[in-house]
Design an enzyme around this catalytic site. Structure first.
Site, PDB file in Angstrom:
ATOM      1  N   ASN A  46       0.866  -1.181   0.000  1.00  0.00           N
ATOM      2  CA  ASN A  46       0.000   0.000   0.000  1.00  0.00           C
ATOM      3  C   ASN A  46       0.903   1.231   0.000  1.00  0.00           C
ATOM      4  O   ASN A  46       1.452   1.611   1.029  1.00  0.00           O
ATOM      5  CB  ASN A  46      -0.886  -0.040   1.251  1.00  0.00           C
ATOM      6  CG  ASN A  46      -1.816   1.154   1.338  1.00  0.00           C
ATOM      7  OD1 ASN A  46      -1.750   2.064   0.511  1.00  0.00           O
ATOM      8  ND2 ASN A  46      -2.682   1.151   2.338  1.00  0.00           N
ATOM      9  N   ARG A  54      -2.693  -2.114  -3.299  1.00  0.00           N
ATOM     10  CA  ARG A  54      -3.850  -1.249  -3.110  1.00  0.00           C
ATOM     11  C   ARG A  54      -3.701  -0.061  -4.050  1.00  0.00           C
ATOM     12  O   ARG A  54      -2.656   0.596  -4.065  1.00  0.00           O
ATOM     13  CB  ARG A  54      -3.898  -0.744  -1.674  1.00  0.00           C
ATOM     14  CG  ARG A  54      -5.039   0.219  -1.485  1.00  0.00           C
ATOM     15  CD  ARG A  54      -4.869   1.057  -0.276  1.00  0.00           C
ATOM     16  NE  ARG A  54      -5.965   2.009  -0.182  1.00  0.00           N
ATOM     17  CZ  ARG A  54      -5.862   3.207   0.359  1.00  0.00           C
ATOM     18  NH1 ARG A  54      -4.721   3.606   0.876  1.00  0.00           N
ATOM     19  NH2 ARG A  54      -6.888   4.000   0.401  1.00  0.00           N
ATOM     20  N   HIS A 102     -12.765   3.676  -0.159  1.00  0.00           N
ATOM     21  CA  HIS A 102     -12.907   2.658   0.900  1.00  0.00           C
ATOM     22  C   HIS A 102     -13.665   1.430   0.401  1.00  0.00           C
ATOM     23  O   HIS A 102     -14.236   0.675   1.211  1.00  0.00           O
ATOM     24  CB  HIS A 102     -13.679   3.209   2.118  1.00  0.00           C
ATOM     25  CG  HIS A 102     -12.929   4.226   2.925  1.00  0.00           C
ATOM     26  ND1 HIS A 102     -13.563   5.268   3.556  1.00  0.00           N
ATOM     27  CD2 HIS A 102     -11.626   4.353   3.202  1.00  0.00           C
ATOM     28  CE1 HIS A 102     -12.663   6.004   4.192  1.00  0.00           C
ATOM     29  NE2 HIS A 102     -11.479   5.470   3.977  1.00  0.00           N
ATOM     30  N   ARG A 105     -10.754  16.185   7.489  1.00  0.00           N
ATOM     31  CA  ARG A 105     -11.501  16.636   6.303  1.00  0.00           C
ATOM     32  C   ARG A 105     -12.905  17.078   6.704  1.00  0.00           C
ATOM     33  O   ARG A 105     -13.507  16.517   7.607  1.00  0.00           O
ATOM     34  CB  ARG A 105     -11.622  15.502   5.273  1.00  0.00           C
ATOM     35  CG  ARG A 105     -10.309  15.049   4.683  1.00  0.00           C
ATOM     36  CD  ARG A 105     -10.565  14.096   3.518  1.00  0.00           C
ATOM     37  NE  ARG A 105      -9.366  13.368   3.188  1.00  0.00           N
ATOM     38  CZ  ARG A 105      -9.267  12.034   3.228  1.00  0.00           C
ATOM     39  NH1 ARG A 105     -10.311  11.289   3.564  1.00  0.00           N
ATOM     40  NH2 ARG A 105      -8.143  11.454   2.913  1.00  0.00           N
ATOM     41  N   GLU A 137      -8.811  -4.893   5.074  1.00  0.00           N
ATOM     42  CA  GLU A 137      -8.617  -4.617   3.646  1.00  0.00           C
ATOM     43  C   GLU A 137      -7.448  -5.428   3.077  1.00  0.00           C
ATOM     44  O   GLU A 137      -7.490  -5.866   1.933  1.00  0.00           O
ATOM     45  CB  GLU A 137      -8.364  -3.118   3.442  1.00  0.00           C
ATOM     46  CG  GLU A 137      -9.604  -2.284   3.686  1.00  0.00           C
ATOM     47  CD  GLU A 137      -9.298  -0.862   4.108  1.00  0.00           C
ATOM     48  OE1 GLU A 137      -8.900  -0.660   5.281  1.00  0.00           O
ATOM     49  OE2 GLU A 137      -9.445   0.051   3.295  1.00  0.00           O
TER      50      GLU A 137
END
Ligand code: ADP
Length: 411
Positions: free
Chosen positions: A11, A92, A181, A242, A386
């Site tokens: 990743n 990923r 996601h 965010r 994940e």
């Protein structure tokens, strides 16, 4: 000592590279680690092997290639029981645009397509391409697989993904809602189906992935039909730093009235807003829970807004799904914050949610299971994984003529 197939999961972020060696059959993790501060002054690498932890610094100019070289030469070299059983590398990849609705074996055409999506993920996709290149050089004999964060949301219908902007912006420039996601939402969908004893293609859930980034997805018959992130990860829920949904008129106001330039606006919306911006204290849910309990007003307000806005999305997704078999909480906050879950379900009493305080308190630190009363709409905590999804997809796409190919991973 493992003798079964292993997958190396990578990743790559702009200044970091996370890696893990995983058994795709059961998700067992033998090696995991991260190279950090890549391209900065003091890059370093931390890793753990079967739970034992190590760390060292890397040369000053280290980038993704050097982390992978370190992994091959220093970490895997004396672990032949892992190295010799690697069957694939799973990457990923944040953005696959409209090209990828599934994971794919990486070839030159796939690399070009990831390159074409750089405009949609300018921080992430270039880093993924560096990681893919470095992994191809380090493991020329192994197949490489790309697993896209956007892929699961490619099933969204047009009415969910087209913005109410001039249609040419979508047609000519691909400006639309993509969602992120997806790998996590897919994992919890499959796991929820198992827990609910339903076939995946018949399960209807609302999946709330609440980490530093947060998004929520409406899943109908196992497929994403709407999600809260949009063209970028800024849209939707309140997150660590965010802002989530805001009035786009804000941008004109900041620019024309307060003299913000585009970089300042971007920094503010991405890095200085959300839980951090409201609380003026921290983006970390644990720190805010603690501060709120000690009377910090900003921390209290940040938690209130986070939970209120999440509850509103859950209400909206009840409206778009024909039925909801379960509401699922996942991600660092979803899996661990019994307080957030309590506040959200408290807000949703009108929709038939009723928390079981004891079950809610127990579902933390990796514990999975229901947290609502028997009368309530079903509510589950499911720890996400994940990396395991990436390992499974990579193992399933291994061509039969690959070294170490093991057809039993498809079982
Ligand atoms: P990322 O998006 O970086 O993968 P994570 O899924 O690890 O993020 O989630 C990080 C968030 O989870 C942080 O806000 C952290 O405070 C929160 N978190 C982790 N453990 C707990 C806990 N025990 N209680 C409340 N929040 C927690």
């Amino acid at each position: 000592m493992p003798t079964s197939s292993q997958v190396l999961v990578l990743n790559c972020g702009s200044s970091s590279l996370k890696f893990a060696v995983i058994d795709p059959r059961n998700g067992d993790l033998s090696v995991s680690g991260i190279g950090e501060a890549l391209g900065e002054e003091e890059p370093q690498i931390k890793w753990s092997i079967h739970g034992q932890k190590f760390a060292t610094s890397l040369p000053g100019d280290a980038r993704h290639t050097e982390v992978i070289r370190f992994l091959v030469e220093q970490i895997l070299n004396d672990k032949p029981e892992l190295r010799d059983h690697l069957v694939a590398i799973g990457h990923r990849v944040v953005h696959g645009g409209e090209k990828f609705s599934h994971s794919v074996l990486i070839n030159d055409a796939v690399i070009n397509a990831i390159q074409e999506c750089v405009a949609l993920a300018p921080l992430h996709n270039p880093a993924h391409l560096q990681g893919i290149q470095a992994a191809r050089e380090a493991f020329p004999e192994l197949p490489q697989v790309a697993v896209f964060d956007t892929a699961f949301h490619q099933s969204m219908p047009r009415h969910a993904f087209v913005y109410a902007l001039p249609f040419a912006l979508y047609r000519d420039h691909g400006i639309r809602r993509y969602g992120m996601h997806g790998t996590s939402h897919r994992f919890v969908t499959e796991r929820a189906a198992e827990l609910l004893n339903l076939p995946v293609n018949e399960v209807n859930i609302i999946s709330a992935h609440l980490g530093n980034g947060a998004s929520i997805t409406a899943i109908h018959n196992g497929r994403s039909i709407d999600t809260s992130m949009g063209l970028t990860p800024l849209e939707g829920l309140v997150m660590g730093t965010r802002c989530g949904d805001v009035d786009p008129g804000l941008l004109m106001h900041l620019s024309s009235r307060l003299d913000y330039c585009m970089k300042e606006i971007s920094d503010m919306l991405n890095k200085k807003s959300g839980l951090l911006g409201i609380s003026e204290l921290s983006n970390d849910c644990r720190a805010l829970e603690q501060a709120a309990s000690e009377g910090h007003d900003g921390a209290q307000l940040a938690m209130d807004i986070f939970c209120y806005r999440l509850a509103k999305y859950i209400g909206a997704y009840h409206a778009v799904l024909p039925q909801v078999d379960a509401l699922v909480f996942t991600g660092g906050i979803g899996e661990n914050s019994s307080l957030v879950r309590e506040k959200v379900l408290g807000q949703l009493r009108g929709l038939g949610y009723e928390l079981d305080l004891g079950k809610n308190a127990r579902a933390r630190f990796g514990e999975e299971g229901p947290i609502a009363s028997d009368r309530s709409c079903v509510t589950l905590v499911i720890p996400t994984n994940e990396e395991w999804v990436i390992a499974r997809d990579a193992a399933e796409l291994v061509p039969p003529d690959t070294p170490n190919h093991d057809p039993s991973v498809r079982e």
